[in-house]
Design an enzyme around this catalytic site. Sequence first.
Site, PDB file in Angstrom:
ATOM      1  N   PRO A  62      39.045  41.501  47.263  1.00  0.00           N
ATOM      2  CA  PRO A  62      39.860  40.321  46.968  1.00  0.00           C
ATOM      3  C   PRO A  62      39.260  39.102  47.658  1.00  0.00           C
ATOM      4  O   PRO A  62      38.894  39.180  48.825  1.00  0.00           O
ATOM      5  CB  PRO A  62      41.226  40.669  47.591  1.00  0.00           C
ATOM      6  CG  PRO A  62      40.948  41.731  48.603  1.00  0.00           C
ATOM      7  CD  PRO A  62      39.733  42.464  48.140  1.00  0.00           C
ATOM      8  N   MET A  63      39.129  37.996  46.924  1.00  0.00           N
ATOM      9  CA  MET A  63      38.588  36.778  47.536  1.00  0.00           C
ATOM     10  C   MET A  63      39.330  35.564  47.003  1.00  0.00           C
ATOM     11  O   MET A  63      39.274  35.262  45.809  1.00  0.00           O
ATOM     12  CB  MET A  63      37.082  36.662  47.245  1.00  0.00           C
ATOM     13  CG  MET A  63      36.241  37.632  48.047  1.00  0.00           C
ATOM     14  SD  MET A  63      34.493  37.536  47.634  1.00  0.00           S
ATOM     15  CE  MET A  63      34.426  38.404  46.088  1.00  0.00           C
ATOM     16  N   GLN A  90      46.826  41.878  45.216  1.00  0.00           N
ATOM     17  CA  GLN A  90      46.955  41.821  46.676  1.00  0.00           C
ATOM     18  C   GLN A  90      48.006  40.807  47.085  1.00  0.00           C
ATOM     19  O   GLN A  90      48.008  39.663  46.613  1.00  0.00           O
ATOM     20  CB  GLN A  90      45.641  41.451  47.354  1.00  0.00           C
ATOM     21  CG  GLN A  90      45.777  41.638  48.862  1.00  0.00           C
ATOM     22  CD  GLN A  90      44.616  41.132  49.669  1.00  0.00           C
ATOM     23  OE1 GLN A  90      44.282  39.960  49.624  1.00  0.00           O
ATOM     24  NE2 GLN A  90      43.987  42.017  50.425  1.00  0.00           N
ATOM     25  N   CYS A 109      43.517  39.127  56.804  1.00  0.00           N
ATOM     26  CA  CYS A 109      43.145  37.705  56.743  1.00  0.00           C
ATOM     27  C   CYS A 109      43.431  37.019  58.077  1.00  0.00           C
ATOM     28  O   CYS A 109      44.550  37.084  58.591  1.00  0.00           O
ATOM     29  CB  CYS A 109      43.919  37.014  55.625  1.00  0.00           C
ATOM     30  SG  CYS A 109      43.495  35.265  55.526  1.00  0.00           S
ATOM     31  N   ASN A 158      34.488  48.506  53.707  1.00  0.00           N
ATOM     32  CA  ASN A 158      34.185  47.116  53.350  1.00  0.00           C
ATOM     33  C   ASN A 158      33.535  46.403  54.546  1.00  0.00           C
ATOM     34  O   ASN A 158      33.829  46.713  55.685  1.00  0.00           O
ATOM     35  CB  ASN A 158      35.493  46.396  52.943  1.00  0.00           C
ATOM     36  CG  ASN A 158      35.316  44.890  52.801  1.00  0.00           C
ATOM     37  OD1 ASN A 158      35.967  44.116  53.499  1.00  0.00           O
ATOM     38  ND2 ASN A 158      34.449  44.475  51.908  1.00  0.00           N
ATOM     39  N   GLY A 191      29.884  43.608  55.002  1.00  0.00           N
ATOM     40  CA  GLY A 191      28.441  43.550  55.224  1.00  0.00           C
ATOM     41  C   GLY A 191      27.582  44.374  54.282  1.00  0.00           C
ATOM     42  O   GLY A 191      26.407  44.585  54.562  1.00  0.00           O
ATOM     43  N   ARG A 240      31.149  39.294  49.264  1.00  0.00           N
ATOM     44  CA  ARG A 240      30.268  38.136  49.081  1.00  0.00           C
ATOM     45  C   ARG A 240      29.078  38.393  48.173  1.00  0.00           C
ATOM     46  O   ARG A 240      28.631  37.483  47.469  1.00  0.00           O
ATOM     47  CB  ARG A 240      29.814  37.624  50.458  1.00  0.00           C
ATOM     48  CG  ARG A 240      30.933  36.905  51.192  1.00  0.00           C
ATOM     49  CD  ARG A 240      30.662  36.758  52.653  1.00  0.00           C
ATOM     50  NE  ARG A 240      30.728  38.046  53.340  1.00  0.00           N
ATOM     51  CZ  ARG A 240      30.555  38.208  54.640  1.00  0.00           C
ATOM     52  NH1 ARG A 240      30.263  37.158  55.388  1.00  0.00           N
ATOM     53  NH2 ARG A 240      30.656  39.394  55.198  1.00  0.00           N
TER      54      ARG A 240
HETATM   55  C1  FMN Z   1      35.705  33.310  49.900  1.00  0.00           C
HETATM   56  C2  FMN Z   1      36.375  34.540  50.426  1.00  0.00           C
HETATM   57  C3  FMN Z   1      37.727  34.708  50.253  1.00  0.00           C
HETATM   58  C4  FMN Z   1      38.367  35.859  50.729  1.00  0.00           C
HETATM   59  N1  FMN Z   1      39.681  36.054  50.459  1.00  0.00           N
HETATM   60  C5  FMN Z   1      40.267  37.233  50.790  1.00  0.00           C
HETATM   61  C6  FMN Z   1      41.572  37.560  50.341  1.00  0.00           C
HETATM   62  O1  FMN Z   1      42.222  36.813  49.610  1.00  0.00           O
HETATM   63  N2  FMN Z   1      42.089  38.760  50.746  1.00  0.00           N
HETATM   64  C7  FMN Z   1      41.384  39.645  51.526  1.00  0.00           C
HETATM   65  O2  FMN Z   1      41.886  40.724  51.858  1.00  0.00           O
HETATM   66  N3  FMN Z   1      40.147  39.358  51.935  1.00  0.00           N
HETATM   67  C8  FMN Z   1      39.561  38.205  51.561  1.00  0.00           C
HETATM   68  N4  FMN Z   1      38.269  37.969  51.892  1.00  0.00           N
HETATM   69  C9  FMN Z   1      37.524  39.002  52.644  1.00  0.00           C
HETATM   70  C10 FMN Z   1      36.832  39.967  51.679  1.00  0.00           C
HETATM   71  O3  FMN Z   1      37.771  40.661  50.908  1.00  0.00           O
HETATM   72  C11 FMN Z   1      35.986  40.961  52.457  1.00  0.00           C
HETATM   73  O4  FMN Z   1      36.825  41.720  53.285  1.00  0.00           O
HETATM   74  C12 FMN Z   1      34.927  40.289  53.323  1.00  0.00           C
HETATM   75  O5  FMN Z   1      34.270  39.261  52.638  1.00  0.00           O
HETATM   76  C13 FMN Z   1      33.908  41.309  53.834  1.00  0.00           C
HETATM   77  O6  FMN Z   1      33.232  41.902  52.756  1.00  0.00           O
HETATM   78  P1  FMN Z   1      31.718  41.441  52.342  1.00  0.00           P
HETATM   79  O7  FMN Z   1      30.908  41.539  53.598  1.00  0.00           O
HETATM   80  O8  FMN Z   1      31.306  42.412  51.285  1.00  0.00           O
HETATM   81  O9  FMN Z   1      31.806  40.035  51.860  1.00  0.00           O
HETATM   82  C14 FMN Z   1      37.622  36.834  51.428  1.00  0.00           C
HETATM   83  C15 FMN Z   1      36.246  36.658  51.582  1.00  0.00           C
HETATM   84  C16 FMN Z   1      35.622  35.542  51.073  1.00  0.00           C
HETATM   85  C17 FMN Z   1      34.129  35.392  51.218  1.00  0.00           C
END
Ligand code: FMN
Length: 328
Positions: free
Chosen positions: A13-14, A66, A96, A207, A209, A230
């Site tokens: 979720p982002m 979410q 978050c 999850n 990195g 990301r």
């Molecule tokens: C722009 C952005 C927005 C995010 N928004 C949320 C969100 O709404 N809910 C959530 O649980 N995590 C959110 N995250 C965290 C991601 O879900 C994830 O846990 C985090 O980026 C680590 O994973 P990655 O290393 O694959 O990016 C967000 C991350 C990014 C980059």
Amino acid sequence: MQEKLNRIFCVAPMMGYTTPYARKLYRILSKKSFLFTEMIASKSMLYSKNKDLIIENDQHNPVALQVGGSDVEDLKRCSVIAYKYNYDEINLNVGCPSKAVQKGSFGACLMRDKILVRQLLESLQHEKLEISLKCRIGLGKNLDYDFFEEFIDEILKSGVKIIYIHARNALLTGGISPSQNRTIPPLDYNFVKKIKLKYPNITFVLNGGIDSMKKASELIKHFDGVMLGRLIQNNPFLLREVDNIFFDSSKTIEVSEDIILDYFNYIKNKIDNESIFRLLSPMLQMFFGIPNSKVIKSQIHEYMRNKKLTRIEDIFIKFVRENKVIFN
Ligand SMILES: Cc1cc2nc3c(=O)[nH]c(=O)nc-3n(C[C@H](O)[C@H](O)[C@H](O)COP(=O)(O)O)c2cc1C
């Protein structure tokens, strides 16, 4: 309860990114990935004037909605909404670290109160929906496996069976931004490995990195599932390999005009109610890492200002025709 869904490859979720439009593109590229909405605050889900637009699923299943919140009664109602909008799962955000979210007493700060988290998960229970949790491995500077294990011990009493773990702590003090909270605290995948040994029947999805498909396909040998944020945010077109690498599909999706047509057909009807930036930003990631795409991007931005969607569609079609080799 729904048939058992596969969560071996999940798109995280982002906020601001995993919109219904991004999920449309993700779904065109991968039929099997498990998708998430952005975090939607429970109060917005219940009271926002635009809630239809925010909560929309549009049959992009399998997909989890979410929610962020800490009020038992609100969350009960959110589960009913998730079911009504045909989501497969409702996921509670306990990861978050943002200031605004802390002010609302939800997100990562809930890890301080494992009993409340257990109660919140209980309030989300709905006979037709899977419930799940997304959390960190701890809070503050020190890594503390006992704290993490005690947290999981307690929340599992709710009956939750699926936990997505961003395998780093959240730093809630000291002015660390959400984006720094995704890089500064060190990752520790061993926390997830260890808790899985204690609870073999619970699904723990890793999850944090995972920055290449190669890494994801290695990690999947050791975890129940992987969740990528990301990497997919920056380069959603990597998803075209997922059904082949992680599932039973024998082929990789080709980046073709059909993808552009399908996507634009979907967003065309939304243009009166939604910002053109939100509609187009997932597709604009097509230019990620493509040299000399500056001119084409500025042309698209010019057309975006005037909402000339058909012109923009034509640019994408031409681009895909001329650059097939780069993508495929
Ligand atoms: C722009 C952005 C927005 C995010 N928004 C949320 C969100 O709404 N809910 C959530 O649980 N995590 C959110 N995250 C965290 C991601 O879900 C994830 O846990 C985090 O980026 C680590 O994973 P990655 O290393 O694959 O990016 C967000 C991350 C990014 C980059």
